[in-house]
Enzyme design. Structure first.
Site, short mmCIF file in Angstrom:
data_model
loop_
_atom_site.label_atom_id
_atom_site.label_comp_id
_atom_site.label_asym_id
_atom_site.label_seq_id
_atom_site.Cartn_x
_atom_site.Cartn_y
_atom_site.Cartn_z
N GLU A 34 0.88 -1.16 0.00
CA GLU A 34 0.00 0.00 0.00
C GLU A 34 0.91 1.21 0.00
O GLU A 34 1.57 1.52 1.00
CB GLU A 34 -0.91 -0.02 1.23
CG GLU A 34 -2.16 0.86 1.06
CD GLU A 34 -1.96 2.28 1.54
OE1 GLU A 34 -1.51 3.11 0.72
OE2 GLU A 34 -2.24 2.54 2.71
N CYS A 65 -3.21 8.73 3.39
CA CYS A 65 -2.88 8.23 2.05
C CYS A 65 -4.09 8.23 1.14
O CYS A 65 -3.97 8.42 -0.07
CB CYS A 65 -2.29 6.82 2.14
SG CYS A 65 -3.34 5.62 2.99
#
Length: 494
Positions: free
Chosen positions: A238, A272
């Site tokens: 990720e 994020c």
């Protein structure tokens, strides 16, 4: 059981709001990491032997332990990360919800189930189960030091694995708290922690874990992948985002603006899957911008304010560089600007008229800044939103075309008329494409991510067509050909 020797060096974790030392932690070297992984293999065998129900019982015990001591963990997150206590508590609450979902759904998702064998293999009973990989290594981030790594830790544990967690060097106390709380609740170190810098993370990559789950920047993700490649260790990545929000002409403008500023500035913009770019239909652009700027001007990044400090000091320079580049290329700051960037805190900044090739548009900023761009229609909005190498989260506000617009976005997740809602739904997978990484945490996909599929085909009766035998005759082959034609060839034309 493997003896784990104590480390010889330490480092301090600092409060990013004040610079004060929060705690002192060991720097674990490669030898120590290998010993911890070795111990985890022993724990993994015991943990797997408990079965789904035994693991569920224990994970629920841990869940209750975390809830009972939530104030402690909230304070550790606040002091190491800097975010307000309320935001820290929200993060932990979401993590607990995911832990409960993983514990209670693992059996349904992963247990052995029958599958149809097909007409040609009708004499077989076919089944598949998803089995644990053994030991999972998790390298976690500092921005959501509980919620993000728990998306791997909880699901890996529920799937039957032991876990070795390497938290960020900025939030090591959070990782130590999680491992200690598990031991207090369960009595066995199925979850262990190692602390240190990049060398410790590299050691975990090469220590022989069954899989490595990483959250961080694309540049670091590439280095992690290279280290894991040495031992053919599979990875889950990720790697950040440059997420877009689209606002259509029939959107609830006030709700969209409220969501945009939350997505851009909550956690000081260090999210994020937050909002860094907004594309607004020209018919509601002015109204949206008025709402957005009015709210942004009320927010303050300061001790005790709605926004905390920038946790990682090096990020300050990146935020300033992106603001300066946007203004140098003709953009305007309608809220904030270069003077908003302080030594530890950054005030909310709203940028408009920013060209598409500005770093404020193309690179992840990871600060409380957002660009707002006027578009003619949804075709232009989608094209601009997709005009990036990232592909993590996204947001759409609108009515008539909202679902259609969402389905056109190149992203792992999309929230419609809400902000980051996909992250809070335990049954939904979380992850990205392109520079945002690959693999998924959360939901059934997140459980399967930490397993391997084990297929079994069991013969129920002998086939009348012995195709996998040297006793096969030409007549058998002819009959097989006729059967295939009868099943699959009828009605087909060349």
């Amino acid at each position: 059981m493997t003896t784990v020797a104590p480390p010889t060096t330490t480092f301090d974790s600092l409060n990013p709001a004040t610079g004060e030392v929060v705690g002192t932690h060991p720097i674990h070297d490669a030898e120590h990491v290998r010993a911890v992984v070795g111990r985890a293999r022993t724990e993994a065998a015991w943990w797997e032997s408990l079965g789904f129900r035994g693991r569920k019982e224990r994970l629920v015990l841990w869940q209750k332990h975390v809830v009972r001591h939530m104030d402690q963990l909230t304070d550790v997150v606040h002091r190491e990360n800097g975010k307000p206590h309320g935001d820290a508590a929200l993060e932990i609450t979401l993590a607990v919800d995911h832990l409960h979902w993983a514990a209670t759904h693992a059996e349904k998702v992963l247990r052995r189930r029958s599958v149809a064998p097909g007409l040609l293999m009708a004499n077989q009973a076919a089944s598949v189960a998803y089995r644990p990989l053994g030991v999972i290594g998790v390298i976690g981030p500092w921005n959501y030091p509980v919620f993000t790594p728990m998306g791997s830790i909880a699901y890996a544990l529920a799937a039957g694995n032991a876990v070795v967690f390497k938290p960020s060097e900025h939030t090591p106390g959070v990782g130590e708290w999680l491992a200690r709380s598990f031991l207090e609740a369960i009595g066995r170190p199925v979850l262990q922690v190692v602390t240190g810098y990049a060398e410790t993370g590299n050691a975990l990559c090469t220590a022989g874990v069954g899989k490595l789950a990483f959250t961080g920047s694309p540049a670091t993700a590439r280095r992690v992948m290279a280290a894991c490649a040495e031992t053919l260790t599979p990875v889950l990545m990720e790697a950040g985002g440059k997420d877009a929000m689209i606002v259509d002409e029939d959107a609830d403008v006030a709700a969209a603006a409220d969501a945009a500023i939350w997505g851009a500035a909550s956690n000081a913009g260090q999210t994020c899957a937050g909002v860094e770019r907004v594309y607004v239909h020209e018919r509601v652009y002015d109204a949206f911008l008025d709402e957005l700027t009015a709210t942004a001007k009320t927010l303050r990044a300061e001790p005790g304010g709605q926004l905390g400090p920038i946790t990682m000091p090096s990020q300050i320079d990146i935020i300033k560089r992106h603001i300066d580049d946007a203004l140098a290329r003709g953009g305007r700051a309608v809220v904030g600007g270069p003077d908003s960037v302080g030594e530890r805190f950054v005030q909310p900044t709203v940028l408009v008229d920013v060209p598409d090739d500005s770093t404020a548009i193309t690179e992840e900023t990871f600060g409380p800044t957002v660009t707002v761009t006027k578009v003619r229609d949804m075709d232009e909005a989608v094209a601009k939103a997709n005009g990036t190498d990232y592909g993590l989260g996204s947001t759409v506000f609108g009515k008539a075309r909202a679902v259609e617009t969402a389905e056109r976005l190149r992203a792992g997740m999309t929230a419609i008329n809400g902000i980051l809602s996909f992250a809070g739904v335990p049954a939904l997978p979380f992850g990205g494409v392109g520079e945002s990484g690959f693999g998924r945490i959360h939901g059934p996909d997140g459980l399967k991510e930490f397993t391997y599929a084990h297929a079994i085909a069991r013969q129920r009766f002998k086939s009348k067509l012995p195709m996998t035998s040297f006793r096969r005759t030409e007549k058998d082959e002819q009959r097989a050909g006729k059967l295939v034609n009868a099943i699959y060839g009828r009605g087909n034309k060349a």
